[in-house]
Design a protein around this motif. Structure first.
Motif, PDB file in Angstrom:
ATOM      1  N   ARG A 391       0.884  -1.332  -0.275  1.00  0.00           N
ATOM      2  CA  ARG A 391       0.021   0.298  -0.036  1.00  0.00           C
ATOM      3  C   ARG A 391       1.260   1.231   0.114  1.00  0.00           C
ATOM      4  N   PRO A 392       0.733   2.524  -1.534  1.00  0.00           N
ATOM      5  CA  PRO A 392       1.692   3.082  -0.509  1.00  0.00           C
ATOM      6  C   PRO A 392       0.968   4.000   0.254  1.00  0.00           C
ATOM      7  N   ASP A 393       0.269   4.192   1.316  1.00  0.00           N
ATOM      8  CA  ASP A 393       0.520   4.613   3.007  1.00  0.00           C
ATOM      9  C   ASP A 393       1.177   3.350   3.500  1.00  0.00           C
ATOM     10  N   THR A 394       1.778   2.568   3.243  1.00  0.00           N
ATOM     11  CA  THR A 394       2.189   2.313   4.418  1.00  0.00           C
ATOM     12  C   THR A 394       3.812   3.027   5.034  1.00  0.00           C
ATOM     13  N   PRO A 395       3.788   2.811   6.387  1.00  0.00           N
ATOM     14  CA  PRO A 395       4.740   3.668   7.229  1.00  0.00           C
ATOM     15  C   PRO A 395       6.163   3.500   6.596  1.00  0.00           C
ATOM     16  N   VAL A 396       7.127   4.576   6.278  1.00  0.00           N
ATOM     17  CA  VAL A 396       8.323   4.162   6.450  1.00  0.00           C
ATOM     18  C   VAL A 396       8.577   5.235   7.078  1.00  0.00           C
ATOM     19  N   SER A 397       9.647   4.845   8.741  1.00  0.00           N
ATOM     20  CA  SER A 397      10.414   6.068   9.322  1.00  0.00           C
ATOM     21  C   SER A 397      12.447   5.503   8.269  1.00  0.00           C
ATOM     22  N   VAL A 398      12.528   6.974   8.090  1.00  0.00           N
ATOM     23  CA  VAL A 398      14.169   7.217   8.345  1.00  0.00           C
ATOM     24  C   VAL A 398      15.096   7.454   9.470  1.00  0.00           C
ATOM     25  N   ILE A 409      14.992  12.144  12.707  1.00  0.00           N
ATOM     26  CA  ILE A 409      13.571  11.048  12.012  1.00  0.00           C
ATOM     27  C   ILE A 409      12.328  11.665  10.686  1.00  0.00           C
ATOM     28  N   LEU A 410      12.609  10.877   9.492  1.00  0.00           N
ATOM     29  CA  LEU A 410      11.873  11.360   8.852  1.00  0.00           C
ATOM     30  C   LEU A 410      10.140  10.206   8.694  1.00  0.00           C
ATOM     31  N   ALA A 411       9.784  10.793   9.302  1.00  0.00           N
ATOM     32  CA  ALA A 411       8.035   9.615   9.272  1.00  0.00           C
ATOM     33  C   ALA A 411       7.331   9.950   7.393  1.00  0.00           C
ATOM     34  N   GLY A 428      24.044  11.130   7.021  1.00  0.00           N
ATOM     35  CA  GLY A 428      24.675  10.425   8.185  1.00  0.00           C
ATOM     36  C   GLY A 428      24.433   9.686   7.830  1.00  0.00           C
ATOM     37  N   PRO A 429      24.585   8.038   8.446  1.00  0.00           N
ATOM     38  CA  PRO A 429      24.251   6.449   8.483  1.00  0.00           C
ATOM     39  C   PRO A 429      22.668   6.730   8.608  1.00  0.00           C
ATOM     40  N   ALA A 430      21.711   5.887   8.136  1.00  0.00           N
ATOM     41  CA  ALA A 430      20.331   6.018   8.206  1.00  0.00           C
ATOM     42  C   ALA A 430      20.006   4.283   7.545  1.00  0.00           C
ATOM     43  N   VAL A 431      18.379   4.364   8.188  1.00  0.00           N
ATOM     44  CA  VAL A 431      18.102   2.092   8.505  1.00  0.00           C
ATOM     45  C   VAL A 431      17.133   2.814   8.372  1.00  0.00           C
TER      46      VAL A 431
END
Length: 453
Positions: A391-398, A409-411, A428-431
């Protein structure tokens, strides 16, 4: 640091205190612990100061300090408790190049006096640059409680034992002797023994410890990791390990950067393997310090294989991986009943390019995955997941620099993931935490129209 901590030689040197009241008494109590030649300039003095003078512990000059008195002074304290007179003394000192401390006036002082834990010749100085004197006192009280009163005698005895200790082989044998001696001293044994023949073992190969540095905050290091850094002869670290963690290594350790930068300069893995093996074969305790956990996308097996082929002893000291740190910063658990019964740790990059995965499984509702090295692969990841039904609205936090002072934190939502990462200009390093949003945002999912690709 606005004030650089040093230990200044004052034995047989002149130190002056201008003032004879309570503030002067407080400073003199500390100065009288030294071997300085102390002079007090004051027309009127506290009876306590008079008593010290009567015992010959200091001299009293019953007049204000003058320019001629500054010649040859090591330090001067302005403790008159009168702003105009203290300023006059500070001006005289500055003109003569003598460091001056104005009591209770940090900004106008050339130096400050820290809180002291005195186990002469061991002295611990604690300073907060005036920001937290109560904290300094609390730390002092903690150290006073845990440092045995007889440590000074141990150090005096250790000084006498040094010639015998120097007969031990240099390196680990000597350090092991001194470490054992002071371990016993901290446990209350104030009668250190001289080195015995068994303290001089035959040379042995070194050892390699693969240590997790965690996400970057020194407070997230394990106790075993801290001890390893304190003992290491050589620290070989990745570029992602920040300076505050490297500073925990003992001062004599060799510090070698052997990291890799995505799409940038890198030390070849074979060269890293040789570096580890060569240093350990020379008898060193080698700490291979890896950001996060050494077993998560850290090419650990290749380095272990190199150590095993060389016949070297090795051990793994795990650390907090970025996925755990990022989830903690989001206020979320990595698994939850009714949502996900599995957790996936993925990489966005392989050695030969973008990484491929079971996209259909990752696209299922409720999936949680931590994607390492995913910033540059974000558009590829986004496209594959949407193509397989996510789904396009699936959350992905960076989460960038998880747990560090410069954390961000990028929501985001999957439908705009690549665009939002590009706009955020993450350096910087991000997950990427697929399926997780910051806890405060979970109650208000974005409308589909806002996240359409």
């Amino acid at each position: 640091m606005k004030f650089f901590p040093v230990f200044l030689r004052v034995a047989d040197q002149r130190v002056a205190v201008s003032g004879g009241g309570a503030a002067a008494v407080a400073k003199l109590r500390l100065l009288l612990k030294t071997e300085a030649r102390i002079e007090v300039h004051a027309a009127e003095i506290d009876p306590v100061i008079a008593g010290w003078a009567a015992k010959g512990r200091l001299i009293v000059l019953p007049r204000p300090i003058g320019a001629a008195d500054m010649a040859g002074l090591r330090l001067v304290y302005a403790a008159n408790e009168e702003a105009q007179e203290d300023a006059r003394v500070a001006a005289l000192a500055a003109a003569s190049g003598v460091p001056c401390n104005i009591v209770d006036n940090l900004q106008a002082s050339a130096f400050l006096t820290p809180a002291l834990v005195d186990r002469d010749p061991l002295v611990v100085a604690i300073g907060t640059e005036g920001a937290g004197p109560v904290l300094a006192r609390k730390i002092k009280a903690h150290l006073e409680e845990h440092l045995p009163a007889g440590l000074g005698r141990v150090l005096d005895r250790a000084r006498a034992l040094r010639p015998q200790a120097e007969a031990l082989p240099p390196g680990r044998a000597r350090r092991a002797y001194w470490a054992a001696l002071f371990d016993r001293a901290l446990a209350g044994d104030t009668a250190p023994a001289a080195p015995a023949p068994q303290d001089a073992p035959s040379p042995v190969p070194g050892r390699v410890l693969f240590v997790g540095a965690g996400p970057g905050d020194p407070d997230d290091l394990t106790l075993r990791a801290r001890r390893a850094l304190d003992r290491a002869d050589v620290v070989i670290h990745d570029r992602l390990v920040p300076q505050p963690i490297l500073e925990l290594a003992r001062r004599e350790a060799e510090i070698v950067e052997a990291g890799k930068t995505g799409f940038g300069p890198a030390m070849p893995q074979d060269a890293i393997n040789r570096l580890i093996v060569d240093r350990a074969r020379a008898g060193a305790l080698v700490v291979r310090l890896k950001s996060g956990d050494p077993g998560v996308f850290g090419r650990l097996d290749e380095e272990i294989d190199a150590c095993a082929a060389a016949g070297l002893d090795w051990a793994i000291l795990p650390g907090i991986t970025a996925a755990s740190a990022a989830a903690a910063r989001l206020g979320q658990s990595l698994t939850r009943r009714g949502r996900n019964s599995e957790l996936r740790l993925l990489t966005g990059q392989e050695t030969d390019g973008l990484a491929d995965h079971d996209w259909a499984a990752l696209a299922r509702p409720g999936t949680v995955a931590a994607i390492y090295m995913g910033k540059r692969a974000a558009r590829f990841i986004q496209g594959r997941l949407l193509m397989h039904g996510a789904r396009p609205d699936t959350p992905v936090s960076v989460v960038e620099n998880a747990g560090r002072p410069d954390e961000r934190i990028l929501a985001a939502r999957l439908g705009r993931l690549a665009a939002e990462i590009a706009a955020a200009d993450l350096r910087g390093p991000a997950v990427l935490m697929l399926g997780l949003a910051p806890r405060a945002a979970t109650a208000a999912p974005a409308p589909l129209a806002e996240v359409a690709p």
